[in-house]
Design an enzyme around this catalytic site. Sequence first.
Site, PDB file in Angstrom:
ATOM      1  N   LYS A 169       0.858  -1.186   0.000  1.00  0.00           N
ATOM      2  CA  LYS A 169       0.000   0.000   0.000  1.00  0.00           C
ATOM      3  C   LYS A 169       0.892   1.232   0.000  1.00  0.00           C
ATOM      4  CE  LYS A 169      -1.610   2.871   2.914  1.00  0.00           C
ATOM      5  NZ  LYS A 169      -1.736   4.115   2.111  1.00  0.00           N
ATOM      6  N   GLU A 244      10.105   2.180  10.467  1.00  0.00           N
ATOM      7  CA  GLU A 244      11.067   3.260  10.231  1.00  0.00           C
ATOM      8  C   GLU A 244      10.301   4.565  10.408  1.00  0.00           C
ATOM      9  OE1 GLU A 244      12.856   6.235   9.170  1.00  0.00           O
ATOM     10  OE2 GLU A 244      12.424   5.630   7.114  1.00  0.00           O
ATOM     11  N   CYS A 278      13.087  12.208   6.894  1.00  0.00           N
ATOM     12  CA  CYS A 278      13.065  11.793   8.299  1.00  0.00           C
ATOM     13  C   CYS A 278      14.447  11.872   8.943  1.00  0.00           C
ATOM     14  CB  CYS A 278      12.506  10.388   8.432  1.00  0.00           C
ATOM     15  SG  CYS A 278      13.366   9.157   7.440  1.00  0.00           S
ATOM     16  N   GLU A 376       9.312  17.029  15.157  1.00  0.00           N
ATOM     17  CA  GLU A 376       9.690  16.841  13.758  1.00  0.00           C
ATOM     18  C   GLU A 376       8.806  17.731  12.887  1.00  0.00           C
ATOM     19  OE1 GLU A 376      10.878  13.144  10.918  1.00  0.00           O
ATOM     20  OE2 GLU A 376       8.931  12.997  11.909  1.00  0.00           O
TER      21      GLU A 376
END
Length: 469
Positions: A169, A244, A278, A376
Amino acid sequence: MNNNQLYINGQWVNSISKDKIEVENPATEKIFEHVPAANEEDVNSAVKAAKSAFDSWSKLSLDERLSYLNKAFEIFEGYQDDLVEIEIKELGSPRSWAKNAHVKGPIKRFENYLKIAKDFSFKDDLPKATVVKEPIGVIGCLTPWNYPLNQVIQKVIPALICGNTVVLKPSQITPLSAYFLAEAFHKAELPSGVFNLVTGRGAEVGNVLASHKDVDMISFTGSTSGGIEVGKLALETVKKLALELGGKSPNLVLKGSNYEEAVKTSLNSTFNNTGQTCSALTRLIVPKEDLQEIENIIVEKSKGFIVGDPDEEETKVGPLSNKKQFDKVKYFVEKGIEEGAKLLVGEVPQKKDKGYFANPVVFSNVSNKMEIAQEEIFGPVLCVIPYEGIEEGIEIANDTIYGLSGAVFGPQEEAENAAKRIKTGEIKINNGKWDPLAPFGGYKQSGIGREGGFYGLEEFVEIKTLFNK
């Protein structure tokens, strides 16, 4: 490319759901494509196909599996020009970055997995036992929008090499590049059901995969909050997990280092891909006594990051991926000003007539306790944090819930000693170069597991001990 259908059991099929997902060009805000918004029935069909195909695929020799995958690679490699155009449109990636980071990089990873697979040990002999590494089963791969093709390759290829079958997906924001991989598998005549592509929304496809009784493992890349949600669902049936997740990575600059190189590294890391990385080195931790000197370097070097139309060659920074990301970055820039950080470069993003563009921002004299230093942001926003003494610098580097990436610049021995004390899954020391065989993944809330090289293959096997001696 046939992006109006799903790829299930070796065939292009219509979604049982008649719903569609719009794919928006973030530079123009125009809808330029649609993909199916699959539902639970579609997921069930894909999982059933993958489960049925697992027995025969897993029993093939490694050479037989690699024969199919090498053929697919040759076909896929021929799509490079089309893939560059897709990443410019669906992600807003500047042309040069799309070509090198979003297309050439993933293709290199694909090729590298095929090269190292023959050297991967599926059996280890112990003095009184044999350890074998067996396929897990059906793998649900949930991939992000920021590096859409790279993360697909990092999951799908090692999973298939190791004898697993896959239901993929891709992100609903950037789903199109995955269709080229599906087409390559189709043309390579990969056995039916070994690879399945199901596009859709997270709650309607991703969560169904994560909780599905016949899915044996979930490999997820995305936000930490998203990973926690997926992880909870997967653990209801105790699936194997690879996550992750997010990062707020430090670049610790030691006294006596090359300040220009250190600044350049953080700016490139934070501004390329419009900060939507990231592992970006978004916290630049610098000696307080040299703050002014480093600020001057930052101001000068920031001028080279031209923001604009991603289709133009000179553009270095394209738009943010969507309105949600634009609003998030705007909030954090305003928050940084409110918290008292020094706005050294840039300004609060202002919405233009078209496109989700935000100029690069650098805050200086940031406290690591500020929200902009802890959260973040996932945009082109760099925080410069001054420190006094190396112990404080290392303490600041580790003062985060994340531990994905990092860097240290300084005299080599001193930099290496500092790097060993920073809790991150990877760390760049001065001008250390990237190695495709190296593992990627994080400590703490940056994830579980590793991708890349032999370590990436090991994520997709189960360990069995045979006491046979």
